[in-house]
Design a protein around this motif. Structure first.
Motif, short mmCIF file in Angstrom:
data_model
loop_
_atom_site.label_atom_id
_atom_site.label_comp_id
_atom_site.label_asym_id
_atom_site.label_seq_id
_atom_site.Cartn_x
_atom_site.Cartn_y
_atom_site.Cartn_z
N MET A 1 0.87 -1.18 -0.08
CA MET A 1 -0.08 0.06 -0.17
C MET A 1 0.73 1.30 -0.07
O MET A 1 2.09 1.05 0.42
CB MET A 1 -0.85 -0.01 1.38
CG MET A 1 0.00 0.39 2.56
SD MET A 1 -1.11 0.47 3.90
CE MET A 1 -0.14 0.97 5.47
N ARG A 2 0.35 2.46 -0.41
CA ARG A 2 1.15 3.59 -0.24
C ARG A 2 0.60 4.34 1.09
O ARG A 2 -0.33 4.26 1.62
CB ARG A 2 0.46 4.73 -1.41
CG ARG A 2 0.98 4.01 -2.89
CD ARG A 2 0.74 5.13 -3.83
NE ARG A 2 -0.37 5.96 -3.80
CZ ARG A 2 -0.49 7.17 -4.50
NH1 ARG A 2 0.35 7.56 -5.05
NH2 ARG A 2 -1.85 7.71 -4.04
N ALA A 3 1.93 4.77 1.68
CA ALA A 3 1.77 5.61 2.79
C ALA A 3 2.84 6.68 3.08
O ALA A 3 3.87 6.47 2.22
CB ALA A 3 1.84 4.58 4.09
N VAL A 4 2.33 7.70 3.76
CA VAL A 4 3.38 8.88 3.85
C VAL A 4 4.32 8.60 5.19
O VAL A 4 3.50 8.50 6.21
CB VAL A 4 2.83 10.12 4.06
CG1 VAL A 4 3.56 11.36 4.19
CG2 VAL A 4 1.67 10.59 2.59
N VAL B 1 11.21 15.23 5.81
CA VAL B 1 11.63 13.87 6.13
C VAL B 1 10.48 12.90 5.65
O VAL B 1 10.51 11.62 5.66
CB VAL B 1 11.85 13.56 7.65
CG1 VAL B 1 13.03 14.53 8.13
CG2 VAL B 1 10.45 13.94 8.30
N LEU B 2 9.36 13.35 5.34
CA LEU B 2 8.28 12.86 4.91
C LEU B 2 8.17 12.36 3.40
O LEU B 2 8.74 13.16 2.43
CB LEU B 2 6.78 13.60 5.00
CG LEU B 2 6.47 13.90 6.16
CD1 LEU B 2 5.39 14.94 6.34
CD2 LEU B 2 6.11 12.69 7.01
N SER B 3 8.15 11.15 3.05
CA SER B 3 7.98 10.67 1.62
C SER B 3 6.89 9.59 1.47
O SER B 3 6.43 8.93 2.41
CB SER B 3 9.36 9.99 1.37
OG SER B 3 9.54 8.83 2.19
N LEU B 4 6.27 9.63 0.11
CA LEU B 4 5.33 8.64 -0.07
C LEU B 4 5.79 7.45 -0.88
O LEU B 4 6.59 7.37 -1.74
CB LEU B 4 4.33 9.40 -1.11
CG LEU B 4 3.21 8.58 -1.49
CD1 LEU B 4 2.04 8.27 -0.38
CD2 LEU B 4 2.50 9.28 -2.73
#
Length: 316
Positions: A1-4, A14-17
């Protein structure tokens, strides 16, 4: 699944998908396909490390707490819920789980059914913001009809919910906000509005039964002169100085200082759902972004450029 997600504390960079495993429900948990998430200041405070004294999320961590969606799987021992049912709730982020993801798995103690009258974006907007307001005013302060309350940050998600809840209780409300939001705060139920850009609300000569510092901009020492003899000061950003002030106040004063920590459970969520379905609480949706817009959205929240709720569209 995709998540941040994020691996270390820091700013929004520092956030990435990314792709990660779909969480499976353990005993007493359900798996929910997230339709809508919503962002709160606590999300960037946890991500940045500001709240390290309260807790450090296990990393890599998925950002976000609040969500609404549909149950896709039941863990062992789950009763009272079924696959396909719409629910909303708030994830405990300390285990690294978060709501800015296509799926969440969490305890049934942290969810409640979503009424048919509520959209996913409204339901997802309730847990942290409106929950903080309801728990503070009704459960901690015991606000009663005819009492007076001052609410700082009255145009924000927590403050606006507090204004609407105080209005439903029958209290006399003074809201504090910036110039651009004076009319909005008055329209949702404030009897009086202080524009903090032109007036210092801490210098008010009025006395209030409750000072709800939703913007967390004052200290107990600053707020005490505004309180009645048995007044209550509630600050939404717990820090050591507030705990010390709360302890001292118990011995030297009949006034109370409360460093607020939200305690989410099914009962609280059900109360919020009822108030929202009855339109006592009407969250203001500032903007809806996609998962790839979460980092920039958290930056705007941190800079104070969001008035109301910022939602994240996960599944159309």
């Amino acid at each position: 699944m995709r998540a941040v997600m994020y691996d270390r504390f820091g700013d929004e960079s520092v956030l990435s998908l990314r792709e990660t495993e779909i969480p499976q429900p353990a005993h007493g948990e359900v798996q929910v396909r997230v339709g809508m998430a919503s962002l709160n200041p606590v999300d960037f405070k946890l991500r940045s490390g500001i709240l390290r004294m309260i807790g450090r999320p296990k990393r890599p961590a998925i950002t976000g707490k609040d969500f609404a969606g549909e149950i896709r799987a039941l863990g062992a021992g789950v009763q009272g819920y079924q696959v396909g049912q719409r629910v909303f709730g708030s994830v405990d982020p300390m285990g690294g789980r978060g709501s800015c993801a296509q799926f969440v798995a969490l305890s049934t103690e942290l969810i409640a059914p979503t009424p048919d009258a509520l959209s996913d974006e409204i339901a997802a907007s309730l847990p942290v913001a409106s929950g903080s307001a309801l728990q503070s005013l009704a459960d901690i302060a015991g606000l009663r009809p005819g009492q007076s309350i001052l609410i700082s940050g009255a145009s924000g998600a927590v403050g606006a919910s507090a204004v609407q809840i105080a209005r439903s209780i029958g209290a006399h409300i003074t809201g504090v906000c910036g110039t651009a939001n004076v009319d909005y705060v008055r329209s949702i139920g404030a009897d009086a509005v202080i524009d903090y850009k032109s007036d210092d609300w801490l210098q008010s000569d009025q006395r209030f039964d409750v000072v709800f510092d939703a913007a967390a901009v004052a200290s107990f020492a600053q707020a005490r002169p505004l309180l009645t003899a048995r007044g209550v000061y509630i600050n939404t950003l717990p820090r050591p100085a507030l705990y010390w002030a709360a302890a001292v106040a118990r011995f030297i004063s009949r006034q109370r200082c409360v460093p607020f920590l939200l305690k989410t459970n099914t009962a609280l969520l059900a109360r919020l759902a009822k108030l929202a379905a009855e339109r006592v609480i009407v969250p203001h949706i500032h903007e809806i972004v996609d998962l790839d817009g979460v980092a920039a959205a958290q930056r705007r929240m941190h800079e104070g450029r969001v008035h109301g709720k910022l939602c994240v569209r996960v599944h159309a």
